[in-house]
Design a protein around this motif. Structure first.
Motif, PDB file in Angstrom:
ATOM      1  N   THR A  98       0.833  -1.207   0.000  1.00 38.05           N
ATOM      2  CA  THR A  98       0.000   0.000   0.000  1.00 38.05           C
ATOM      3  C   THR A  98       0.870   1.261   0.000  1.00 38.05           C
ATOM      4  OG1 THR A  98      -0.096  -0.019   2.427  1.00 38.05           O
ATOM      5  CG2 THR A  98      -1.846  -1.178   1.238  1.00 38.05           C
ATOM      6  N   GLY A  99       0.244   2.387  -0.344  1.00 36.72           N
ATOM      7  CA  GLY A  99       0.921   3.676  -0.276  1.00 36.72           C
ATOM      8  C   GLY A  99       1.843   3.992  -1.436  1.00 36.72           C
ATOM      9  N   LEU A 100       1.799   3.202  -2.506  1.00 42.56           N
ATOM     10  CA  LEU A 100       2.691   3.444  -3.647  1.00 42.56           C
ATOM     11  C   LEU A 100       2.334   4.759  -4.346  1.00 42.56           C
ATOM     12  CD1 LEU A 100       2.792  -0.174  -5.119  1.00 42.56           C
ATOM     13  CD2 LEU A 100       4.678   1.033  -3.999  1.00 42.56           C
ATOM     14  N   PRO A 101       3.331   5.482  -4.854  1.00 37.91           N
ATOM     15  CA  PRO A 101       3.061   6.774  -5.497  1.00 37.91           C
ATOM     16  C   PRO A 101       2.465   6.614  -6.892  1.00 37.91           C
ATOM     17  CG  PRO A 101       5.370   6.229  -5.723  1.00 37.91           C
ATOM     18  CD  PRO A 101       4.773   5.154  -4.855  1.00 37.91           C
ATOM     19  N   HIS A 102       1.870   7.693  -7.373  1.00 41.01           N
ATOM     20  CA  HIS A 102       1.375   7.730  -8.749  1.00 41.01           C
ATOM     21  C   HIS A 102       2.561   7.545  -9.689  1.00 41.01           C
ATOM     22  CE1 HIS A 102      -0.300   9.323 -12.503  1.00 41.01           C
ATOM     23  NE2 HIS A 102      -1.509   9.200 -11.961  1.00 41.01           N
ATOM     24  N   ARG A 103       2.338   6.861 -10.784  1.00 41.78           N
ATOM     25  CA  ARG A 103       3.446   6.556 -11.702  1.00 41.78           C
ATOM     26  C   ARG A 103       4.107   7.805 -12.287  1.00 41.78           C
ATOM     27  NH1 ARG A 103       0.211   2.158 -11.923  1.00 41.78           N
ATOM     28  NH2 ARG A 103       1.226   0.104 -12.119  1.00 41.78           N
ATOM     29  N   LYS A 104       3.370   8.901 -12.354  1.00 43.46           N
ATOM     30  CA  LYS A 104       3.928  10.121 -12.943  1.00 43.46           C
ATOM     31  C   LYS A 104       4.411  11.125 -11.896  1.00 43.46           C
ATOM     32  CE  LYS A 104       1.426   9.841 -17.324  1.00 43.46           C
ATOM     33  NZ  LYS A 104       0.513  10.531 -18.279  1.00 43.46           N
ATOM     34  N   THR A 105       4.349  10.740 -10.629  1.00 47.03           N
ATOM     35  CA  THR A 105       4.924  11.586  -9.581  1.00 47.03           C
ATOM     36  C   THR A 105       6.436  11.633  -9.782  1.00 47.03           C
ATOM     37  OG1 THR A 105       3.189  11.046  -7.985  1.00 47.03           O
ATOM     38  CG2 THR A 105       5.279  11.803  -7.083  1.00 47.03           C
ATOM     39  N   THR A 106       7.060  12.769  -9.508  1.00 43.93           N
ATOM     40  CA  THR A 106       8.514  12.881  -9.677  1.00 43.93           C
ATOM     41  C   THR A 106       9.193  13.131  -8.331  1.00 43.93           C
ATOM     42  OG1 THR A 106       8.285  15.244 -10.207  1.00 43.93           O
ATOM     43  CG2 THR A 106       8.396  13.698 -12.054  1.00 43.93           C
ATOM     44  N   PHE A 107      10.380  12.571  -8.189  1.00 45.22           N
ATOM     45  CA  PHE A 107      11.198  12.730  -6.987  1.00 45.22           C
ATOM     46  C   PHE A 107      12.563  13.256  -7.437  1.00 45.22           C
ATOM     47  CE2 PHE A 107       8.074   9.476  -6.212  1.00 45.22           C
ATOM     48  CZ  PHE A 107       7.659   9.662  -4.898  1.00 45.22           C
ATOM     49  N   HIS A 108      12.892  14.462  -7.006  1.00 38.40           N
ATOM     50  CA  HIS A 108      14.133  15.095  -7.470  1.00 38.40           C
ATOM     51  C   HIS A 108      15.173  15.168  -6.353  1.00 38.40           C
ATOM     52  CE1 HIS A 108      16.746  17.601  -9.893  1.00 38.40           C
ATOM     53  NE2 HIS A 108      16.832  18.465  -8.892  1.00 38.40           N
ATOM     54  N   VAL A 109      16.375  14.688  -6.670  1.00 40.01           N
ATOM     55  CA  VAL A 109      17.509  14.755  -5.744  1.00 40.01           C
ATOM     56  C   VAL A 109      18.498  15.774  -6.316  1.00 40.01           C
ATOM     57  CG1 VAL A 109      19.385  13.496  -4.632  1.00 40.01           C
ATOM     58  CG2 VAL A 109      17.216  12.329  -5.117  1.00 40.01           C
ATOM     59  N   PRO A 110      18.672  16.922  -5.654  1.00 38.21           N
ATOM     60  CA  PRO A 110      19.592  17.951  -6.175  1.00 38.21           C
ATOM     61  C   PRO A 110      21.028  17.454  -6.252  1.00 38.21           C
ATOM     62  CG  PRO A 110      18.154  18.841  -4.468  1.00 38.21           C
ATOM     63  CD  PRO A 110      18.012  17.348  -4.416  1.00 38.21           C
ATOM     64  N   GLY A 111      21.753  17.983  -7.213  1.00 33.29           N
ATOM     65  CA  GLY A 111      23.161  17.647  -7.343  1.00 33.29           C
ATOM     66  C   GLY A 111      24.032  18.660  -6.630  1.00 33.29           C
ATOM     67  N   ALA A 112      25.295  18.344  -6.510  1.00 33.28           N
ATOM     68  CA  ALA A 112      26.290  19.248  -5.931  1.00 33.28           C
ATOM     69  C   ALA A 112      27.617  18.865  -6.563  1.00 33.28           C
ATOM     70  CB  ALA A 112      26.342  19.110  -4.413  1.00 33.28           C
ATOM     71  N   PRO A 113      28.117  19.682  -7.509  1.00 27.39           N
ATOM     72  CA  PRO A 113      29.332  19.328  -8.262  1.00 27.39           C
ATOM     73  C   PRO A 113      30.427  18.747  -7.364  1.00 27.39           C
ATOM     74  CG  PRO A 113      28.476  21.425  -8.993  1.00 27.39           C
ATOM     75  CD  PRO A 113      27.663  21.038  -7.789  1.00 27.39           C
ATOM     76  N   PRO A 114      31.013  17.629  -7.802  1.00 31.85           N
ATOM     77  CA  PRO A 114      30.853  16.976  -9.113  1.00 31.85           C
ATOM     78  C   PRO A 114      29.690  15.978  -9.185  1.00 31.85           C
ATOM     79  CG  PRO A 114      32.528  15.837  -7.872  1.00 31.85           C
ATOM     80  CD  PRO A 114      32.075  16.984  -7.003  1.00 31.85           C
ATOM     81  N   LYS A 115      28.901  15.876  -8.124  1.00 35.05           N
ATOM     82  CA  LYS A 115      27.781  14.933  -8.124  1.00 35.05           C
ATOM     83  C   LYS A 115      26.608  15.500  -8.917  1.00 35.05           C
ATOM     84  CE  LYS A 115      29.081  13.028  -3.616  1.00 35.05           C
ATOM     85  NZ  LYS A 115      28.663  12.824  -2.202  1.00 35.05           N
ATOM     86  N   LEU A 116      26.017  14.657  -9.747  1.00 34.45           N
ATOM     87  CA  LEU A 116      24.937  15.083 -10.633  1.00 34.45           C
ATOM     88  C   LEU A 116      23.569  14.925  -9.970  1.00 34.45           C
ATOM     89  CD1 LEU A 116      26.226  13.366 -13.905  1.00 34.45           C
ATOM     90  CD2 LEU A 116      26.411  15.792 -13.304  1.00 34.45           C
ATOM     91  N   PRO A 117      22.584  15.721 -10.395  1.00 36.06           N
ATOM     92  CA  PRO A 117      21.227  15.568  -9.859  1.00 36.06           C
ATOM     93  C   PRO A 117      20.551  14.324 -10.432  1.00 36.06           C
ATOM     94  CG  PRO A 117      21.243  17.198 -11.606  1.00 36.06           C
ATOM     95  CD  PRO A 117      22.682  16.824 -11.371  1.00 36.06           C
TER      96      PRO A 117
END
Length: 239
Positions: free
Chosen positions: A89-108
């Motif tokens: 239960t509790g699964l997100p909608h398939r089109k929901t987006t989850f964004h993890v910000p980057g911090a050089p040199p690590k990419l978002p």
């Protein structure tokens, strides 16, 4: 073995050629011995090919039951994982987006609800795979316990004291890690592992998706608070 046979056939052919009678006009005269040797060589080669073919068929036949059993086991495992996934239960909608910000040199990294759902399914599949394995082997699995520890270095704005507020210690089992974590892939290199994890909790055999967490990519390895996890809020699609 095959090399020895080829050497034998070559010897027979060479011997036969040596016994050939070459008249003065340059034409190769017929020779019964030559024909007999050539026939013997052909029969020998035919027998070798036949035996080799039969041996190959025998190896394939011997391996077939094992391969069939492995295929059946994988299919059964996938079916069990799908059953557990469908009960989550509790699964997100398939089109929901989850964004993890980057911090050089690590990419978002940006994940969709579909990516998250697949990771949850894979976590059930992995849980089924490691059943019965030794503790040493289980520790090598990407499926880990998630303790929802307090942050060593809380963020000044948001983030809370713990990664997930809705993930509580299971009543009556205070020493049991409340959740399980499974990695989401590296969006820039799908073969690798990204900074985010899906978190699930199981109570009385019932699975519940609790959220997505990630490391703060601006923090450097070895620094205070590097291992802290923070909730990645999902952005629901517009209707």
């Amino acid at each position: 073995m095959r090399f020895n046979v080829l050497v034998s056939i070559t010897f027979l052919a060479t011997f036969a050629a040596g016994r050939a009678v070459i008249p003065t006009d340059g034409a190769l005269a017929p020779c019964s011995e030559l024909e007999a040797l050539e026939g013997a060589a052909e029969k020998l080669w035919g027998a070798i090919v036949f035996r080799s073919s039969n041996a190959k068929k025998a190896r394939i036949a011997a391996a077939a039951p094992g391969k069939a059993a492995e295929k059946a086991a994988r299919k059964a495992q996938a079916q069990r994982a799908r059953k557990e996934y469908q009960a989550t239960t509790g699964l997100p909608h398939r089109k929901t987006t989850f964004h993890v910000p980057g911090a050089p040199p690590k990419l978002p990294h940006t994940y969709t609800g579909k990516d998250v759902r697949k990771a949850v399914y894979d976590s059930h599949k992995e849980a089924d795979r490691i059943k019965g394995l030794s503790k040493t082997q289980q520790k090598k699995s990407p499926l880990k316990d998630f303790n929802n520890y307090k942050h060593a270095l809380p963020k000044t704005k948001g983030g809370g004291q713990r990664p997930l507020r809705n993930l509580k210690v299971i009543k009556g089992k205070p020493n049991r890690p409340p959740g399980k974590e499974f990695p989401l892939p590296d969006t820039h290199n799908p073969a690798g592992v990204g900074p985010a994890r899906v978190i699930t909790q199981t109570k009385k055999g019932r699975h519940n998706f609790k959220g997505v967490v990630s490391h703060d990519q601006s923090r450097l390895p070895g620094t205070h608070g590097y291992n802290d996890h923070f909730k990645v809020k999902g952005k629901k699609p517009k209707n």
